[in-house]
Scaffold this active site. Sequence first.
Site, PDB file in Angstrom:
ATOM      1  N   GLU A 293       0.884  -1.182   0.000  1.00  0.00           N
ATOM      2  CA  GLU A 293       0.000   0.000   0.000  1.00  0.00           C
ATOM      3  C   GLU A 293       0.907   1.212   0.000  1.00  0.00           C
ATOM      4  O   GLU A 293       1.814   1.328   0.823  1.00  0.00           O
ATOM      5  CB  GLU A 293      -0.916  -0.027   1.224  1.00  0.00           C
ATOM      6  CG  GLU A 293      -2.017   1.022   1.197  1.00  0.00           C
ATOM      7  CD  GLU A 293      -1.631   2.274   1.948  1.00  0.00           C
ATOM      8  OE1 GLU A 293      -1.465   3.319   1.279  1.00  0.00           O
ATOM      9  OE2 GLU A 293      -1.489   2.220   3.177  1.00  0.00           O
ATOM     10  N   CYS A 327      -2.071   7.934   4.841  1.00  0.00           N
ATOM     11  CA  CYS A 327      -2.260   7.583   3.437  1.00  0.00           C
ATOM     12  C   CYS A 327      -3.658   7.977   2.967  1.00  0.00           C
ATOM     13  O   CYS A 327      -3.876   8.234   1.790  1.00  0.00           O
ATOM     14  CB  CYS A 327      -2.058   6.084   3.247  1.00  0.00           C
ATOM     15  SG  CYS A 327      -0.471   5.471   3.818  1.00  0.00           S
TER      16      CYS A 327
END
Length: 542
Positions: A293, A327
């Site tokens: 990720e 994120c």
Amino acid sequence: MDALFTVPTPENEPVKSYAPGTAERESLQKKLAELAGTQLELDMNISGEWRTGTGAEIKVVQPHKRAHVLGVAREATDSEVADAVAAAKAARRDWQRTPFADRAAVFLRAAELIAGPYRDTLNGATMLGQSKTAAQAEIDSACELIDFLRFNVGFAEGIYRMQPQSSRGVWNRMDHRPLDGFVLAITPFNFTAISGNLPTAPAIMGNTVVWKPSPTQQFAAHFLMRILLEAGLPPGVINMVTGYGEAVSNVALRDPDLAGIHFTGSTKTFQHLWKTVGDNITGYHAYPRIVGETGGKDFIIAHPSAQPQQLAVAMVRGAYEYQGQKCSALSRTYMPASLWRGGLKDIVLGMTEELTYGDVADFSNFGGAVIDDRAFAKHVALFDRIRSDDKATVLTGGSADDSEGYFVKPTLIEATDPTHELFTEEYFGPIHAVYVYDDGDFETVVKQASDIAPYALTGALFATDRRAIAWASEELRYAAGNYYINDKPTGAVVNQQPFGGSKGSGTNDKAGSWQNLVRWVSPRSIKENFVPPTDYRYPHQG
């Protein structure tokens, strides 16, 4: 033992408030003072033994008090990473043959240790080392990490119980084997929970791991490694090496027994890892699993029917919690003119200007500092670029000060060009851009916003018009792996909103769900025939 065990049913860990007058607030404040008053040797742990590295020193500091050194780590050398890889290989046979109940017990005990006696320690270390407030540390290093450990054990049990159908006279079984080799876990600075999940998820499934935390998260990682060992983790199952990772690239990435990579971090680093694996693909004993990720350019799209106050709070919390270093943090909002010019602009601006960033030990602050000098310099460079940009107007913020810590003011920018870098580049800081559109252009804006950025991690839609919600949700189907309706695009909870995105945001293997755990097994199908045939001829031959 002859028994089919059932693991305890996992439940999400309750979040403590740390409000004035609570016992948890007083306890955490005492622990903060204790942790800040010592300087630790942040050593590696290889095969269960603490080892002081021989590479260059790395000072781990408080980002909001950059002169305050919390501890000293050392850059891992090639030989030290080689030792960690060898330890993982040596432990592999015994660990993969350890009954699941015994493996599970290690991580369930670690969850209880974090929930109880080590909660303040891990939260305090995260606050000081990563400049998180009490609230942000609590939802991260306590609750989310506890949830990962408990639920991943439950997901593992569910995977093991997934068995094929058998016909009469045959027993079909599925053996969910660990991968063929060791797993390399490379973890980021911004979430202690991710730092804990990436090495432990493969280990729960019977794999052994080489773990390299970010140097700027090493303070909390040090305590997490201690907790895992106290929970009964056998030597060599998870081996922690320190530093920036050059030796990891030199040694672990090229080792023939590399079986998988579990990564969270920058897109550039992830692409380097993937390319290195590709360049060395003929030298591996098996094809390495790559799970990663890498970030996002996360959005809110507001419809004219959105509720203004709810939208304003989502914008401010989504963009500025933890200094925008998630994120999933909001960095671009598309706003109808009727709402923005009808009073919402003043509400958002007022809230943003009320935010205070400072020492996280002062519980009155909303946030702390960005993580280090590199992040700080990146944000300052952006402010320099847009200062004379006629397509962007800084409404508040746009300044930074590193005299004491790496402080960047919460920044709100109104931009007139939806293709501006403000809507495509990930900054990973408290920088929020707004594009104002004519109310009648809602559908055009949705289509443009869906594809303008290379990422597809999180996004949100605010509306009360159900037709608009239905249409936009379909149009934005591939714009975000985590999609929110009338909520900020941050704050995913394990087993409630499994987390991950596609396109430039990663492999979307959904941390916080069984879909991540299943990547760490290599299934074997077994067929047992109770009464095998005794004649080679088939009936049609009669």
